[in-house]
Design a protein around this motif. Structure first.
Motif, PDB file in Angstrom:
ATOM      1  N   UNK A  55      44.415  78.869  57.286  1.00  0.00           N
ATOM      2  CA  UNK A  55      43.252  78.499  56.461  1.00  0.00           C
ATOM      3  C   UNK A  55      43.452  77.184  55.703  1.00  0.00           C
ATOM      4  N   UNK A  56      44.649  76.979  55.136  1.00  0.00           N
ATOM      5  CA  UNK A  56      44.903  75.761  54.349  1.00  0.00           C
ATOM      6  C   UNK A  56      44.860  74.517  55.225  1.00  0.00           C
ATOM      7  N   UNK A  57      45.472  74.607  56.388  1.00  0.00           N
ATOM      8  CA  UNK A  57      45.502  73.443  57.283  1.00  0.00           C
ATOM      9  C   UNK A  57      44.095  73.153  57.817  1.00  0.00           C
ATOM     10  N   UNK A  58      43.335  74.214  58.105  1.00  0.00           N
ATOM     11  CA  UNK A  58      41.958  74.016  58.578  1.00  0.00           C
ATOM     12  C   UNK A  58      41.110  73.336  57.499  1.00  0.00           C
ATOM     13  N   UNK A  59      41.301  73.756  56.241  1.00  0.00           N
ATOM     14  CA  UNK A  59      40.569  73.155  55.127  1.00  0.00           C
ATOM     15  C   UNK A  59      40.944  71.676  54.976  1.00  0.00           C
ATOM     16  N   UNK A  60      42.220  71.385  55.096  1.00  0.00           N
ATOM     17  CA  UNK A  60      42.687  70.001  54.984  1.00  0.00           C
ATOM     18  C   UNK A  60      42.096  69.143  56.088  1.00  0.00           C
ATOM     19  N   UNK A  61      42.030  69.677  57.288  1.00  0.00           N
ATOM     20  CA  UNK A  61      41.474  68.937  58.425  1.00  0.00           C
ATOM     21  C   UNK A  61      40.007  68.601  58.180  1.00  0.00           C
ATOM     22  N   UNK A  62      39.242  69.578  57.701  1.00  0.00           N
ATOM     23  CA  UNK A  62      37.824  69.351  57.422  1.00  0.00           C
ATOM     24  C   UNK A  62      37.647  68.332  56.297  1.00  0.00           C
ATOM     25  N   UNK A  63      38.464  68.450  55.254  1.00  0.00           N
ATOM     26  CA  UNK A  63      38.391  67.526  54.120  1.00  0.00           C
ATOM     27  C   UNK A  63      38.660  66.094  54.562  1.00  0.00           C
ATOM     28  N   UNK A  64      39.700  65.893  55.361  1.00  0.00           N
ATOM     29  CA  UNK A  64      40.051  64.553  55.815  1.00  0.00           C
ATOM     30  C   UNK A  64      38.979  63.970  56.726  1.00  0.00           C
ATOM     31  N   UNK A  65      38.353  64.818  57.505  1.00  0.00           N
ATOM     32  CA  UNK A  65      37.271  64.345  58.382  1.00  0.00           C
ATOM     33  C   UNK A  65      36.101  63.816  57.559  1.00  0.00           C
ATOM     34  N   UNK A  66      35.729  64.576  56.520  1.00  0.00           N
ATOM     35  CA  UNK A  66      34.633  64.130  55.632  1.00  0.00           C
ATOM     36  C   UNK A  66      35.048  62.884  54.863  1.00  0.00           C
ATOM     37  N   UNK A  67      36.284  62.857  54.383  1.00  0.00           N
ATOM     38  CA  UNK A  67      36.776  61.709  53.611  1.00  0.00           C
ATOM     39  C   UNK A  67      36.770  60.438  54.460  1.00  0.00           C
ATOM     40  N   UNK A  68      37.110  60.571  55.722  1.00  0.00           N
ATOM     41  CA  UNK A  68      37.103  59.412  56.616  1.00  0.00           C
ATOM     42  C   UNK A  68      35.700  58.835  56.740  1.00  0.00           C
ATOM     43  N   UNK A  69      34.711  59.709  56.895  1.00  0.00           N
ATOM     44  CA  UNK A  69      33.323  59.250  56.985  1.00  0.00           C
ATOM     45  C   UNK A  69      32.874  58.604  55.674  1.00  0.00           C
ATOM     46  N   UNK A  70      33.268  59.204  54.537  1.00  0.00           N
ATOM     47  CA  UNK A  70      32.888  58.654  53.232  1.00  0.00           C
ATOM     48  C   UNK A  70      33.522  57.280  53.011  1.00  0.00           C
ATOM     49  N   UNK A  71      34.774  57.131  53.422  1.00  0.00           N
ATOM     50  CA  UNK A  71      35.452  55.844  53.257  1.00  0.00           C
ATOM     51  C   UNK A  71      34.814  54.782  54.150  1.00  0.00           C
ATOM     52  N   UNK A  72      34.436  55.175  55.347  1.00  0.00           N
ATOM     53  CA  UNK A  72      33.800  54.224  56.269  1.00  0.00           C
ATOM     54  C   UNK A  72      32.434  53.770  55.743  1.00  0.00           C
ATOM     55  N   UNK A  73      31.824  54.604  54.896  1.00  0.00           N
ATOM     56  CA  UNK A  73      30.486  54.293  54.382  1.00  0.00           C
ATOM     57  C   UNK A  73      30.513  53.402  53.141  1.00  0.00           C
ATOM     58  N   UNK A  74      31.684  53.107  52.592  1.00  0.00           N
ATOM     59  CA  UNK A  74      31.775  52.262  51.395  1.00  0.00           C
ATOM     60  C   UNK A  74      31.360  50.827  51.739  1.00  0.00           C
ATOM     61  N   UNK A  75      30.440  50.291  50.972  1.00  0.00           N
ATOM     62  CA  UNK A  75      29.925  48.935  51.208  1.00  0.00           C
ATOM     63  C   UNK A  75      30.891  47.903  50.624  1.00  0.00           C
ATOM     64  N   UNK A  76      31.495  47.104  51.482  1.00  0.00           N
ATOM     65  CA  UNK A  76      32.426  46.057  51.029  1.00  0.00           C
ATOM     66  C   UNK A  76      31.920  44.668  51.380  1.00  0.00           C
ATOM     67  N   UNK A  77      30.630  44.565  51.670  1.00  0.00           N
ATOM     68  CA  UNK A  77      30.082  43.268  52.088  1.00  0.00           C
ATOM     69  C   UNK A  77      30.150  42.217  50.979  1.00  0.00           C
TER      70      UNK A  77
END
Length: 606
Positions: free
Chosen positions: A158-180
C-alpha cells in the motif's frame, strides 16, 4: 452661524482633503513596502527550507542504498518538516496576493508551486515508504533456511503504491509550472525538480511493480512453476542466445527450487509449430521458431518465445507452467559478484571473472561432447542457484546484478497470469518491441546466428543511432548504424573445435560467422533506405506487426567487419523525443553511440 450659507456650514476645513489623500498614499506605500519585505523575507526562508529538503533527498538516497534504514527514517522526517515549512511560508494571503503582480507574481507563483509539489512528495511518498523501509533490513530480502519471507514485501504494497501515485501526480504538476517569464534561478530550480521527479517516478514505478508482483509470483498465494531458459550468447538469437539448458523453477511461499533440468535440444523437433505463428514471425524467422526449443528466441518478442516454451514444456512433461524466465551466462557472472566463487561437480570453480569465458568458450575445448556441455551448463546454473537459495550472498550486489542483467536485456520474465503480465509490460523484463513516446523513440537491432555454431563468442557489435528533422512537415529522419566484426583468430578454422566453428555443416566455412541482422523501427515509421559499407544494400524489408523491419545477412571471415546503415522516417508528434537503440545482448555489452548524418543522404557513410 445660522446666517452662513448651507455650503459654508458643511464644508471641510481648507487643506484637509489633500492630507487624507497623502496619508492614504503613504499608508499604501508603507503597506506595499511591508508586503514586499514580508514576501521577500519569507521567500528567503522558504528558499533555505527547500534547499535543505533537496540536501535531505541526497542523504536519504545514500542511506537507503547503504541499508541504514534507521537513519533514513530520521532523514525522511526532517525532509517532511523542511518541505512543510516551505509550503507554509509561501501559502499566506500576502504571498497569494503578490502572485498577481506583474513580473514578480510569476516567480512567486512558481516558487509556491515548487513548495507544494515538494511537500506533497515528502508527505505522501517519502514518509510512507520510509515507514515501511524502516521495518526492513537488507537481510529481509535474503532467504533464511532456503525461504524468503514474503510478508514484509506484501505489507509494503500500500505505501509503495501510494508513493507511485503521488509521484505521478507531482510530475504532472511540476510540468505544468509556467517558467516562461521566471528569473533564471527559479527556472533552474523548476528544471531540477522536474528532472528529479522524472528519475524518482521511474524508479519508484519499477519498485512498485516488483513489490506488487513478487509475493504472488514467488508462491505466497499458491505454488508457482516456471520454465527457466538458460541462453547461450555464443550462438545468438534475437532474444539473447540459444536456449542450451532448460529447467523447472518451483516457488512455494518463498521457497524456490530448481528441478527437472533438460537440454534444449531434447525438445522437438515438432512436425509443426506447437502454437500458431503470425505470418510476420514466419516470414522473418521461419516456422522453426515454434518447432525447436533452441529456436523459440529467434523472435525478439519475448512473450511469443515464452508461450512457445510453455507449450513445448507441456508437450514434453505434461505440465502447465505459470511463466517463463530467461537468463544468460553474463547475468550469471553478475550474480557471482554477490555470491562469490561457486564450486562445480566437475571440480571447476566458477567466479564472476571467469564465468563468461568458461561457459561460452573454454567448455567446448575441455568437454568436446555436446551432451556433456549441456550437463556442464545445467550444473553451473544449479550450483549458483543453490548458493542464492541458501541466502549466501550480498543482497545489494544481488539486486544490482539482477537490475544490470535486466537493463541489458539479459534477463526476461513472462507471466501466464494476465494481470501480472500487464504489470510487467513496459519494463525491461518484458522484452517488448521498440516504442515511440514524447520522451523517447526506440529502435531495435536484433541478431540471429546463421552459422549453426558457437562463433558468436568472437562477434563484436557496435550500434549507433541519431535523428534530425530534415523535412518541412516536421517529421524526423532517424539513422541506425550497426557494425559487426569477427574477432576470431586467423586460423580459427583449424585452431577452434569443429563444434565451435560449425565445421561447415550448415553451409558456412569454418572460422567464418554468418549473422542475420534485423533492424526494427517504432510502429508506423517509414523505411527510407539502407547501405552496407557505404554502398546500396539489398535488404529484406517487411513488417513485424506495425513495426517496419529491415533484415540483412552477413558473412565475415576472421578479422573482417561490415557496417550497415538504415534510415527511417518518423512521426512529427515525437520529433523532439530522444532516440535510443536496444539490441541483442552479446558476450560483451556495448552502449549505443550517437551518429550524425547529412539530410541529403542519411545512409551515406561519414
Amino acid at each position: 452661524m445660522s446666517d452662513l450659507p448651507e455650503s459654508r456650514r458643511t464644508a471641510a476645513p481648507r487643506g484637509f482633503r489633500p492630507r487624507i489623500v497623502l496619508w492614504v498614499v503613504l499608508a499604501f506605500v508603507l503597506l506595499l513596502i511591508l508586503a514586499v519585505a514580508w514576501v521577500g523575507v519569507r521567500a528567503v526562508l522558504a528558499k533555505g527550507h527547500l534547499e535543505q529538503a533537496v540536501a535531505d533527498v541526497g542523504t536519504l538516497r545514500s542511506q537507503l542504498t547503504g541499508g541504514d534504514t534507521a537513519a533514513a527514517q530520521k532523514t525522511a522526517r526532517h525532509l517532511s518538516d523542511e518541505a512543510g515549512a516551505a509550503r507554509s511560508l509561501t501559502g499566506d494571503p500576502v504571498w497569494g496576493a503578490a502572485q498577481v503582480t506583474p513580473f514578480f507574481g510569476t516567480n512567486l507563483s512558481a516558487v509556491r508551486q515548487v513548495s507544494v509539489v515538494v511537500d506533497d512528495v515528502a508527505r505522501n511518498a517519502v514518509s510512507p515508504v520510509a515507514g515501511v523501509v524502516g521495518k526492513l533490513g537488507t537481510d529481509s530480502f535474503a532467504p533464511k533456511d532456503g525461504k524468503l519471507d514474503l510478508q514484509p514485501i506484501e505489507d509494503a504494497q500500500p505505501a509503495v503504491a501510494k508513493a507511485t501515485k503521488t509521484l505521478s501526480v507531482a510530475t504532472k504538476d511540476a510540468d505544468a509550472i509556467d517558467t516562461s517569464d521566471t528569473l533564471s534561478p527559479v527556472t533552474t530550480a523548476v528544471g531540477q525538480l522536474r528532472n528529479a521527479l522524472s528519475s524518482a517516478t521511474a524508479q519508484v514505478t519499477a519498485v512498485n511493480r516488483i513489490v506488487q508482483l513478487a509475493p504472488a509470483m514467488l508462491g505466497h498465494d499458491g505454488d508457482r512453476n516456471y520454465v527457466l531458459l538458460f541462453q547461450n550468447n555464443a550462438e545468438l538469437r534475437a532474444g539473447g542466445g540459444i536456449p542450451g539448458a532448460v529447467a523447472l523453477l518451483q516457488a512455494k511461499d518463498g521457497v524456490i527450487k530448481l528441478e527437472s533440468q533438460a537440454a534444449g535440444g531434447s525438445f522437438g523437433p515438432y512436425d509443426e509449430p506447437v502454437l500458431p505463428l503470425s505470418a510476420d514471425t514466419t516470414a522473418l524467422y521461419g516456422s522453426i521458431t515454434g518447432e525447436y526449443m533452441q529456436d523459440v528466441t529467434l523472435t525478439p518478442r519475448f512473450d511469443v518465445s515464452a508461450k512457445l516454451a510453455q507449450a513445448m514444456w507441456k508437450q514434453k512433461f505434461g505440465q502447465q507452467v505459470d511463466g517463463v524466465l530467461a537468463m544468460d551466462p553474463v547475468t550469471l557472472s553478475y550474480i557471482l559478484r554477490a555470491t562469490g566463487p561457486v564450486k562445480l561437480p566437475t571440480g571447476d570453480t566458477l567466479t564472476s571473472d571467469n564465468a563468461v569465458k568458461m561457459l561460452l568458450s573454454d567448455v567446448y575445448a575441455k568437454y568436446p561432447d555436446p551432451a556433456v556441455q549441456d550437463l556442464f551448463f545445467a550444473s553451473a546454473a544449479s550450483a549458483v542457484f543453490d548458493k542464492v537459495s541458501s541466502g549466501g550472498y550480498d543482497t545489494k550486489e544481488f539486486v544490482a546484478a539482477l537490475t544490470q542483467g535486466s537493463d541489458e536485456g539479459r534477463l526476461r520474465l513472462w507471466s501466464a497470469t494476465k494481470g501480472e503480465q500487464r504489470r510487467l509490460s513496459g519494463t525491461a523484463l518484458a522484452g517488448e518491441l521498440p516504442t515511440a513516446t514524447a520522451a523517447s523513440r526506440q529502435f531495435g537491432v536484433y541478431l540471429n546466428d546463421g552459422t549453426g555454431s558457437k562463433m558468436d563468442y568472437y562477434l563484436d557489435k557496435t550500434v549507433a543511432v541519431g535523428s534530425s528533422v530534415c523535412r518541412k512537415d516536421g517529421r524526423p529522419t532517424s539513422v541506425v548504424e550497426v557494425t559487426l566484426k569477427n574477432t576470431a583468430p586467423a586460423d580459427a578454422a583449424t585452431s577452434l573445435p569443429s563444434y565451435v566453428t560449425g565445421g561447415g555443416s550448415f553451409g558456412t566455412e569454418p572460422g567464418k560467422v554468418k549473422t542475420l541482422i534485423a533492424v526494427y523501427a517504432p510502429a508506423n515509421a517509414i523505411y527510407l533506405g539502407g547501405t552496407q559499407d557505404g554502398k546500396p544494400a539489398a535488404l529484406q524489408t517487411t513488417k513485424d506487426g506495425e513495426h517496419p523491419v529491415t533484415q540483412l545477412r552477413t558473412v565475415l571471415a576472421p578479422g573482417e567487419s561490415t557496417t550497415l546503415r538504415v534510415a527511417f522516417l518518423g512521426s512529427a508528434e515525437f520529433a523532439n523525443a530522444g532516440v535510443q537503440a536496444v539490441s541483442t545482448p552479446g558476450v560483451h555489452q556495448t552502449e549505443a553511440k550517437p551518429v550524425s548524418f547529412e539530410c541529403s543522404d542519411p545512409t551515406a557513410a561519414k
